[in-house]
Design a protein around this motif. Sequence first.
Motif, PDB file in Angstrom:
ATOM      1  N   ALA A  75      28.583 -55.652 -41.986  1.00  0.00           N
ATOM      2  CA  ALA A  75      29.726 -56.240 -42.008  1.00  0.00           C
ATOM      3  C   ALA A  75      30.218 -57.113 -43.014  1.00  0.00           C
ATOM      4  O   ALA A  75      31.028 -57.797 -43.031  1.00  0.00           O
ATOM      5  N   GLN A  94      33.622 -58.185 -42.176  1.00  0.00           N
ATOM      6  CA  GLN A  94      34.303 -57.057 -41.426  1.00  0.00           C
ATOM      7  C   GLN A  94      33.742 -57.327 -40.054  1.00  0.00           C
ATOM      8  O   GLN A  94      32.976 -56.428 -39.675  1.00  0.00           O
ATOM      9  N   ARG A 104      32.950 -54.559 -37.297  1.00  0.00           N
ATOM     10  CA  ARG A 104      31.571 -53.858 -37.400  1.00  0.00           C
ATOM     11  C   ARG A 104      30.634 -54.431 -36.756  1.00  0.00           C
ATOM     12  O   ARG A 104      29.593 -53.762 -36.560  1.00  0.00           O
TER      13      ARG A 104
END
Length: 192
Positions: free
Chosen positions: A15, A34, A37
């Motif tokens: 991530a 992110q 994820r």
Amino acid sequence: MNTDQVLDIFREAGAVLEGHFILTSGLRSPVFLQKARVFMHADKTEKLCRALAEKIRAEVPGQIDYVVGPAIGGLIPAYETSRHLGVPAIWVEREGGVFRLRRFEIEKGARVVTVEDIVTTGLSIRETIECLRDLGAEVVAAACIIDRSAGKSDVGVPLIALAEYEVPAYPADQLPPELAAIPPVKPGSRNI
Ligand SMILES: O=P(O)(O)OC[C@H]1O[C@H](OP(=O)(O)OP(=O)(O)O)[C@H](O)[C@@H]1O
Ligand SMILES: O=C(O)c1cc(=O)[nH]c(=O)[nH]1
Ligand SMILES: [Mg+2]
């Protein structure tokens, strides 16, 4: 849970992205967390949000009536954190770009904690708080999994971060050359 343990979970999930990202504030950054994820894994999400709920309980005196997550990023962490706090989770979502509590009613004076995924400038939390205060709720604290400002964002209420991780971010007209050389992408949902 300390910052290294939180970042290890993000790294294990793939991530922590590197490139050239347009953040929701318009700032540019070579790093993007992110969170989706991470949140795709219930076990990782549970570990993070259990720890965040414990921190909220330790730092917020008195009753909490609701946890409120700003969509989209705040939906899953708000829900999972609310499970550990034993209170309902609701959410605000953008309508014409402005956060609204579209699907729920909230009592005047309800004591609320907002739960975000990532904080950069704190703008999204301030917008969430404005929506809730307009409805008469009392926002007693804001919480997040990772504060990229490392404590510098002022959201007007205590900000409880599971981890503080300072990441560079630049105005679009002040990019370092190595960042300017990469075509930018905008992963978040603001303006979609
Ligand atoms: O502190 P800020 O400067 O406001 O930045 C953090 C916000 O940016 C991301 O949301 P985004 O609007 O990109 O969309 P998402 O929730 O769909 O990921 C993230 O989920 C936070 O809400
Ligand atoms: O500032 C943002 O928009 C932002 C930064 C980040 O690392 N992750 C994210 O989801 N949003
Ligand atoms: Mg968001």
